[in-house]
Scaffold this motif. Structure first.
Motif, PDB file in Angstrom:
ATOM      1  N   GLU A  35       0.819  -1.210   0.000  1.00 43.72           N
ATOM      2  CA  GLU A  35       0.000   0.000   0.000  1.00 43.72           C
ATOM      3  C   GLU A  35       0.853   1.261   0.000  1.00 43.72           C
ATOM      4  O   GLU A  35       0.341   2.348  -0.227  1.00 43.72           O
ATOM      5  CB  GLU A  35      -0.926   0.015   1.215  1.00 43.72           C
ATOM      6  CG  GLU A  35      -2.028  -1.004   1.163  1.00 43.72           C
ATOM      7  CD  GLU A  35      -2.983  -0.861   2.333  1.00 43.72           C
ATOM      8  OE1 GLU A  35      -3.125   0.260   2.871  1.00 43.72           O
ATOM      9  OE2 GLU A  35      -3.588  -1.871   2.706  1.00 43.72           O
ATOM     10  N   LEU A  37       2.216   2.505   2.676  1.00 41.87           N
ATOM     11  CA  LEU A  37       1.827   3.237   3.884  1.00 41.87           C
ATOM     12  C   LEU A  37       2.722   2.896   5.061  1.00 41.87           C
ATOM     13  O   LEU A  37       3.015   1.728   5.316  1.00 41.87           O
ATOM     14  CB  LEU A  37       0.381   2.899   4.257  1.00 41.87           C
ATOM     15  CG  LEU A  37      -0.130   3.444   5.594  1.00 41.87           C
ATOM     16  CD1 LEU A  37      -0.210   4.975   5.564  1.00 41.87           C
ATOM     17  CD2 LEU A  37      -1.478   2.835   5.941  1.00 41.87           C
ATOM     18  N   THR A  60       7.683  12.561   7.734  1.00 40.89           N
ATOM     19  CA  THR A  60       6.886  12.267   6.541  1.00 40.89           C
ATOM     20  C   THR A  60       7.692  12.505   5.275  1.00 40.89           C
ATOM     21  O   THR A  60       7.800  11.627   4.415  1.00 40.89           O
ATOM     22  CB  THR A  60       5.604  13.126   6.531  1.00 40.89           C
ATOM     23  OG1 THR A  60       4.830  12.807   7.695  1.00 40.89           O
ATOM     24  CG2 THR A  60       4.784  12.879   5.275  1.00 40.89           C
ATOM     25  N   ILE A  64       9.362   9.369   2.760  1.00 46.18           N
ATOM     26  CA  ILE A  64       8.941   9.287   1.357  1.00 46.18           C
ATOM     27  C   ILE A  64      10.148   9.424   0.428  1.00 46.18           C
ATOM     28  O   ILE A  64      10.247   8.738  -0.587  1.00 46.18           O
ATOM     29  CB  ILE A  64       7.850  10.329   1.050  1.00 46.18           C
ATOM     30  CG1 ILE A  64       6.543   9.925   1.758  1.00 46.18           C
ATOM     31  CG2 ILE A  64       7.630  10.467  -0.456  1.00 46.18           C
ATOM     32  CD1 ILE A  64       5.449  10.967   1.714  1.00 46.18           C
ATOM     33  N   GLU A  71       4.744   5.778  -0.006  1.00 42.64           N
ATOM     34  CA  GLU A  71       4.030   6.860  -0.679  1.00 42.64           C
ATOM     35  C   GLU A  71       3.226   7.711   0.290  1.00 42.64           C
ATOM     36  O   GLU A  71       2.905   8.854  -0.008  1.00 42.64           O
ATOM     37  CB  GLU A  71       3.093   6.275  -1.739  1.00 42.64           C
ATOM     38  CG  GLU A  71       3.826   5.519  -2.833  1.00 42.64           C
ATOM     39  CD  GLU A  71       2.869   4.847  -3.796  1.00 42.64           C
ATOM     40  OE1 GLU A  71       1.646   5.132  -3.755  1.00 42.64           O
ATOM     41  OE2 GLU A  71       3.334   4.023  -4.602  1.00 42.64           O
ATOM     42  N   ASP A  72       2.866   7.140   1.431  1.00 43.17           N
ATOM     43  CA  ASP A  72       2.033   7.848   2.400  1.00 43.17           C
ATOM     44  C   ASP A  72       2.549   7.554   3.799  1.00 43.17           C
ATOM     45  O   ASP A  72       2.814   6.397   4.142  1.00 43.17           O
ATOM     46  CB  ASP A  72       0.574   7.383   2.279  1.00 43.17           C
ATOM     47  CG  ASP A  72      -0.368   8.138   3.206  1.00 43.17           C
ATOM     48  OD1 ASP A  72      -0.058   9.291   3.584  1.00 43.17           O
ATOM     49  OD2 ASP A  72      -1.427   7.574   3.556  1.00 43.17           O
ATOM     50  N   GLN A  74       1.792   8.496   7.933  1.00 39.68           N
ATOM     51  CA  GLN A  74       0.953   9.096   8.954  1.00 39.68           C
ATOM     52  C   GLN A  74       1.742   9.104  10.249  1.00 39.68           C
ATOM     53  O   GLN A  74       2.231   8.058  10.676  1.00 39.68           O
ATOM     54  CB  GLN A  74      -0.337   8.301   9.129  1.00 39.68           C
ATOM     55  CG  GLN A  74      -1.200   8.263   7.895  1.00 39.68           C
ATOM     56  CD  GLN A  74      -2.387   7.331   8.056  1.00 39.68           C
ATOM     57  OE1 GLN A  74      -2.718   6.887   9.153  1.00 39.68           O
ATOM     58  NE2 GLN A  74      -3.035   7.030   6.958  1.00 39.68           N
ATOM     59  N   SER A 102      -6.107  13.050  13.369  1.00 42.16           N
ATOM     60  CA  SER A 102      -5.148  12.794  12.301  1.00 42.16           C
ATOM     61  C   SER A 102      -3.886  13.584  12.541  1.00 42.16           C
ATOM     62  O   SER A 102      -3.833  14.487  13.383  1.00 42.16           O
ATOM     63  CB  SER A 102      -5.761  13.186  10.949  1.00 42.16           C
ATOM     64  OG  SER A 102      -5.948  14.584  10.903  1.00 42.16           O
TER      65      SER A 102
END
Length: 106
Positions: A35, A37, A60, A64, A71-72, A74, A102
């Motif tokens: 994913e 993630l 972050t 990446i 790609e993502d 959190q 978030s």
């Protein structure tokens, strides 16, 4: 722990020593290469810290850039006052529990 999670943990120890130096902790909660993630949780003194948003942005951006399969990202930060649980070598967090907000709640 997946290979990606282990690599991200090692990266956190090497690239983000400032977290531990300031009494913070971090733990990789999820790392899914399919994913793209990665979920990182910050704790300790990161909770309620005025620059935790900058730390989250740097983590972050750098994850990446440094991991082609990511790609993502959190980055979760516990509610103020929740200092997390035990830590282990390198400032890795043990049983942190992040807020439901978030990472853009800063």
């Amino acid at each position: 722990m997946t290979d990606l999670a282990e690599r991200v943990e090692e990266w956190m120890v090497g690239q983000m020593p400032i977290i531990q130096m300031h009494g913070g902790t971090s733990v990789v909660r999820e790392a899914d290469p399919e994913e793209g993630l990665v979920v990182v949780e910050l704790g300790g003194t990161c909770s309620g810290c005025g620059i935790s948003d900058i730390t989250a942005q740097n983590i972050t951006r750098d994850l990446i850039m440094d991991f082609e399969e990511v790609e993502d990202v959190q980055v979760k930060v516990p509610d103020t006052g929740d200092m997390g649980a035990s830590t282990v070598e390198g400032g890795r967090g043990g049983d942190l529990q992040y807020s439901t907000e978030s990472s853009d709640h800063f």
